[in-house]
Design an enzyme around this catalytic site. Structure first.
Site, PDB file in Angstrom:
ATOM      1  N   HIS A  74      61.488  -7.228   5.353  1.00  0.00           N
ATOM      2  CA  HIS A  74      61.219  -7.151   6.722  1.00  0.00           C
ATOM      3  C   HIS A  74      59.832  -7.251   7.377  1.00  0.00           C
ATOM      4  O   HIS A  74      58.994  -6.642   6.622  1.00  0.00           O
ATOM      5  CB  HIS A  74      61.771  -6.277   7.555  1.00  0.00           C
ATOM      6  N   TYR A 197      65.832   1.164  15.399  1.00  0.00           N
ATOM      7  CA  TYR A 197      65.543   2.776  15.760  1.00  0.00           C
ATOM      8  C   TYR A 197      65.873   2.678  17.138  1.00  0.00           C
ATOM      9  O   TYR A 197      64.874   2.360  18.156  1.00  0.00           O
ATOM     10  CB  TYR A 197      64.354   3.322  15.330  1.00  0.00           C
ATOM     11  N   PRO A 289      66.096  11.959   7.173  1.00  0.00           N
ATOM     12  CA  PRO A 289      65.669  10.629   6.861  1.00  0.00           C
ATOM     13  C   PRO A 289      65.376   9.439   7.788  1.00  0.00           C
ATOM     14  O   PRO A 289      65.047   8.420   7.337  1.00  0.00           O
ATOM     15  CB  PRO A 289      67.313  10.021   6.409  1.00  0.00           C
ATOM     16  N   LYS A 293      61.618   8.583   3.860  1.00  0.00           N
ATOM     17  CA  LYS A 293      60.526   9.024   2.963  1.00  0.00           C
ATOM     18  C   LYS A 293      60.956   9.699   1.773  1.00  0.00           C
ATOM     19  O   LYS A 293      60.104   9.873   0.772  1.00  0.00           O
ATOM     20  CB  LYS A 293      59.670   9.925   3.676  1.00  0.00           C
ATOM     21  N   TYR A 381      54.802   4.253   7.683  1.00  0.00           N
ATOM     22  CA  TYR A 381      56.029   3.824   7.408  1.00  0.00           C
ATOM     23  C   TYR A 381      55.973   3.271   6.037  1.00  0.00           C
ATOM     24  O   TYR A 381      56.947   3.243   5.178  1.00  0.00           O
ATOM     25  CB  TYR A 381      56.676   3.097   8.541  1.00  0.00           C
TER      26      TYR A 381
HETATM   27  P1  RFL Z   1      68.502  13.414  -6.320  1.00  0.00           P
HETATM   28  O1  RFL Z   1      68.493  12.006  -5.790  1.00  0.00           O
HETATM   29  O2  RFL Z   1      69.020  14.139  -5.560  1.00  0.00           O
HETATM   30  O3  RFL Z   1      68.778  13.376  -7.631  1.00  0.00           O
HETATM   31  C1  RFL Z   1      68.832  14.706  -8.312  1.00  0.00           C
HETATM   32  C2  RFL Z   1      69.899  14.593  -9.405  1.00  0.00           C
HETATM   33  O4  RFL Z   1      70.041  15.770 -10.024  1.00  0.00           O
HETATM   34  C3  RFL Z   1      71.329  15.985 -10.487  1.00  0.00           C
HETATM   35  N1  RFL Z   1      71.639  17.319 -10.575  1.00  0.00           N
HETATM   36  C4  RFL Z   1      71.915  18.126 -11.896  1.00  0.00           C
HETATM   37  N2  RFL Z   1      71.773  17.750 -12.984  1.00  0.00           N
HETATM   38  C5  RFL Z   1      72.514  18.606 -13.892  1.00  0.00           C
HETATM   39  N3  RFL Z   1      72.601  19.960 -13.706  1.00  0.00           N
HETATM   40  C6  RFL Z   1      72.638  20.104 -12.413  1.00  0.00           C
HETATM   41  N4  RFL Z   1      73.322  21.602 -11.979  1.00  0.00           N
HETATM   42  C7  RFL Z   1      72.285  19.312 -11.388  1.00  0.00           C
HETATM   43  N5  RFL Z   1      72.491  19.733 -10.160  1.00  0.00           N
HETATM   44  C8  RFL Z   1      71.924  17.991  -9.499  1.00  0.00           C
HETATM   45  C9  RFL Z   1      72.311  15.354  -9.465  1.00  0.00           C
HETATM   46  O5  RFL Z   1      73.357  15.056  -9.931  1.00  0.00           O
HETATM   47  C10 RFL Z   1      71.204  13.870  -9.021  1.00  0.00           C
HETATM   48  O6  RFL Z   1      71.667  13.016 -10.021  1.00  0.00           O
HETATM   49  O7  RFL Z   1      66.969  13.767  -5.975  1.00  0.00           O
HETATM   50  P2  RFL Z   1      65.486  13.027  -6.237  1.00  0.00           P
HETATM   51  O8  RFL Z   1      65.606  12.058  -7.811  1.00  0.00           O
HETATM   52  O9  RFL Z   1      64.377  13.878  -5.899  1.00  0.00           O
HETATM   53  O10 RFL Z   1      65.476  11.730  -5.053  1.00  0.00           O
HETATM   54  C11 RFL Z   1      65.615  12.353  -3.834  1.00  0.00           C
HETATM   55  C12 RFL Z   1      66.225  10.923  -3.075  1.00  0.00           C
HETATM   56  O11 RFL Z   1      67.555  11.020  -3.647  1.00  0.00           O
HETATM   57  C13 RFL Z   1      66.265  11.421  -1.499  1.00  0.00           C
HETATM   58  O12 RFL Z   1      65.147  12.066  -1.194  1.00  0.00           O
HETATM   59  C14 RFL Z   1      66.638  10.203  -0.784  1.00  0.00           C
HETATM   60  O13 RFL Z   1      67.851   9.957  -0.828  1.00  0.00           O
HETATM   61  C15 RFL Z   1      66.339  10.631   0.691  1.00  0.00           C
HETATM   62  N6  RFL Z   1      66.673   9.455   1.759  1.00  0.00           N
HETATM   63  C16 RFL Z   1      65.797   8.337   1.921  1.00  0.00           C
HETATM   64  N7  RFL Z   1      64.711   8.334   1.167  1.00  0.00           N
HETATM   65  C17 RFL Z   1      63.863   7.130   1.288  1.00  0.00           C
HETATM   66  O14 RFL Z   1      62.682   7.024   0.580  1.00  0.00           O
HETATM   67  N8  RFL Z   1      64.039   5.982   2.054  1.00  0.00           N
HETATM   68  C18 RFL Z   1      65.167   5.958   2.768  1.00  0.00           C
HETATM   69  O15 RFL Z   1      65.522   5.030   3.458  1.00  0.00           O
HETATM   70  C19 RFL Z   1      66.172   7.279   2.784  1.00  0.00           C
HETATM   71  N9  RFL Z   1      67.367   7.194   3.445  1.00  0.00           N
HETATM   72  C20 RFL Z   1      67.812   9.202   2.434  1.00  0.00           C
HETATM   73  C21 RFL Z   1      67.943   8.053   3.296  1.00  0.00           C
HETATM   74  C22 RFL Z   1      68.897  10.315   2.337  1.00  0.00           C
HETATM   75  C23 RFL Z   1      70.022  10.374   2.852  1.00  0.00           C
HETATM   76  N10 RFL Z   1      70.986  11.324   2.794  1.00  0.00           N
HETATM   77  C24 RFL Z   1      72.281  11.320   2.255  1.00  0.00           C
HETATM   78  C25 RFL Z   1      70.400  12.516   2.663  1.00  0.00           C
HETATM   79  C26 RFL Z   1      69.437   8.124   4.100  1.00  0.00           C
HETATM   80  C27 RFL Z   1      70.214   9.392   3.752  1.00  0.00           C
HETATM   81  C28 RFL Z   1      71.562   9.223   4.701  1.00  0.00           C
HETATM   82  C1  PHB Z   2      69.095   2.935   5.111  1.00  0.00           C
HETATM   83  O1  PHB Z   2      69.172   1.798   5.297  1.00  0.00           O
HETATM   84  O2  PHB Z   2      69.842   3.663   4.584  1.00  0.00           O
HETATM   85  C2  PHB Z   2      68.014   3.817   5.936  1.00  0.00           C
HETATM   86  C3  PHB Z   2      67.108   3.148   6.735  1.00  0.00           C
HETATM   87  C4  PHB Z   2      66.182   3.824   7.375  1.00  0.00           C
HETATM   88  C5  PHB Z   2      66.157   5.204   7.298  1.00  0.00           C
HETATM   89  C6  PHB Z   2      66.996   5.877   6.600  1.00  0.00           C
HETATM   90  C7  PHB Z   2      67.981   5.123   5.971  1.00  0.00           C
HETATM   91  O3  PHB Z   2      64.939   5.623   7.988  1.00  0.00           O
END
Ligand code: RFL
Ligand code: PHB
Length: 388
Positions: A74, A197, A289, A293, A381
């Site tokens: 985008h 947003y 979120p 980031k 961003y």
């Molecule tokens: P993760 O992805 O949580 O992975 C951790 C892994 O560790 C495993 N684990 C274990 N393994 C062995 N033994 C145990 N006891 C364990 N306990 C846990 C888990 O099974 C898992 O596989 O951490 P990591 O790698 O640091 O990655 C972080 C990201 O996942 C997270 O920051 C993002 O999802 C945040 N986030 C977003 N980030 C972005 O950069 N751009 C986005 O658009 C964005 N949107 C979001 C998001 C997070 C969201 N939620 C659900 C909080 C949108 C949402 C709604």
């Molecule tokens: C998403 O598409 O899941 C998404 C997009 C923007 C955000 C967070 C999550 O700031």
């Protein structure tokens, strides 16, 4: 069984898997263990937006073929408030950078598919860290003891790695927000050509996408809300109201096939190293979120960690390992600031004085009228430059 590996990685999320790839490329032996199944990891719905440098890194590692074909690129985002829309032109504001929308579980599928099978173990039970006060730390599981030169704790906010560091050595900072996000996936065509947003009196709403037939939408709710209180009709009604505009625009609706609620916090653990254990990603820091980031900060951590480990294996130099936490924290705090800013700017918070709510509206008005303010938002961003 006793085993040995150079770098033991706990967690097959974005941080752990990307680190495994960066080490493999440098000829360093790594093993990733995760307590979840491959299926569960590849189907958990989370992030959507990748920073420009994250995309460039995936492509340079040969992991971007499907992303290049299937991601959405985008030319900015739309801010919506007071029934008006304001497009921020990121390529113009950031010298050509764009927004990439590619779901986290698609990134994970690509990373997993490209790693040799013997580099990842799924469904590993009772993962614990031991001998952290020695030069041979180990990952103990229900079946193995894996002796390592180094352990990377990439196991997310709830994993065992951060908890293995003595409490007395840990320094953390935290704020919890009085709201959460209800996220849905719906079978519908896109409503808009880029993310929207919206700040509205009824609360925040976000329109994102996944494909030409699946859309991702979020709306602000109470952090402990019960999903059963959110019928499909109520969700659509709230989204329609919060995204309302005087322009000729309407929300495309469809069948909702996935719903979940996440609470929101900001959290930093400044202790990112304990002996030969290094924390990376959500294990060390959480952002709400709204700034998109979290995954990108996780990727930045492991780029810094891989450089430090590669330097150590080259000549046993500890300089980069010693600088790991401060180097990462400089970026992390900027990501925390931006995520906090986007969150407080765009959410309705009844605990704030009315004065502060007015300030947020003034901030939005300033933003859409000031090139300098737009540039500041856009450069954060799309992702601040990586430390070299
Ligand atoms: P993760 O992805 O949580 O992975 C951790 C892994 O560790 C495993 N684990 C274990 N393994 C062995 N033994 C145990 N006891 C364990 N306990 C846990 C888990 O099974 C898992 O596989 O951490 P990591 O790698 O640091 O990655 C972080 C990201 O996942 C997270 O920051 C993002 O999802 C945040 N986030 C977003 N980030 C972005 O950069 N751009 C986005 O658009 C964005 N949107 C979001 C998001 C997070 C969201 N939620 C659900 C909080 C949108 C949402 C709604
Ligand atoms: C998403 O598409 O899941 C998404 C997009 C923007 C955000 C967070 C999550 O700031």
């Amino acid at each position: 069984m006793k085993r040995k590996v150079q770098v033991g990685i706990i967690g097959a999320g974005p941080a752990g898997l990307l680190l495994a790839h960066l080490l493999k490329r440098a000829g360093i032996e790594a093993l990733v263990v995760d307590n979840r199944s491959r299926d569960e990891i590849e189907s958990t719905i989370r992030a959507g937006v990748l920073e420009q440098w994250t995309v460039d890194l995936l492509i340079s590692l040969g992991l971007g073929e499907r992303l290049k074909r299937e991601a959405y690129f985008h030319d900015g985002i739309t801010l919506r408030f007071n029934r008006g829309s304001h497009h921020l032109d990121f390529p113009e504001l950031t010298n050509g950078k764009r927004v990439t929308v590619y779901a986290q579980h698609e990134v994970l599928k690509d990373l997993i598919a490209a790693l040799p099978e013997d580099m990842i173990q799924f469904g590993v039970k009772e993962v614990a860290l031991t001998k952290l006060d020695t030069d041979r730390p180990a990952i103990r599981t229900a079946e193995d003891e894996i002796e390592c030169d180094f352990i990377a704790g990439c196991d997310g906010f709830h994993g065992p790695s951060r908890r293995a560091i003595p409490k007395s050595a840990i320094r953390t900072y935290e704020t919890v927000y009085p709201f959460g996000w209800l996220g849905i996936l719906t079978e519908a065509p896109p409503s808009h050509h880029e993310l929207v947003y919206a700040r509205h009196e009824r609360g925040f709403a976000l329109l994102s996408t996944r494909s030409s037939t699946v859309q991702r939408l979020y709306l602000q709710c109470a952090p402990k809300d019960d999903l059963n209180q959110w019928s499909d009709d109520r969700i659509w009604s709230e989204l329609r109201q919060r995204l309302e505009t005087d322009e000729d625009w309407s929300l495309t609706e469809g069948t909702i096939f996935q719903k979940n609620i996440v609470s929101m916090r900001s959290f930093v653990c400044e202790t990112m190293r304990w002996g030969r254990l290094f924390l990376a990603g959500d294990a060390a820091h959480i952002v709400p979120p709204t700034g998109a980031k979290g995954l990108n900060l996780a990727a930045a951590d492991v780029v810094v960690l891989s450089r430090a480990l590669i330097a150590w294996y080259r000549d046993h130099g500890t300089d980069l390992l010693d600088r790991y936490a401060p180097t990462c924290l400089a970026r992390i705090w900027k990501g925390e600031r931006f995520s906090w800013y986007m969150t407080t700017l765009l959410h309705r918070n009844d605990l704030e004085e009315e004065f502060v709510q007015r300030i947020h509206m003034a901030d939005l008005e300033y933003l859409v009228g000031s090139h300098a303010a737009q540039q500041a938002l856009a450069e954060n961003y799309v992702g601040l430059p990586m430390a070299v």
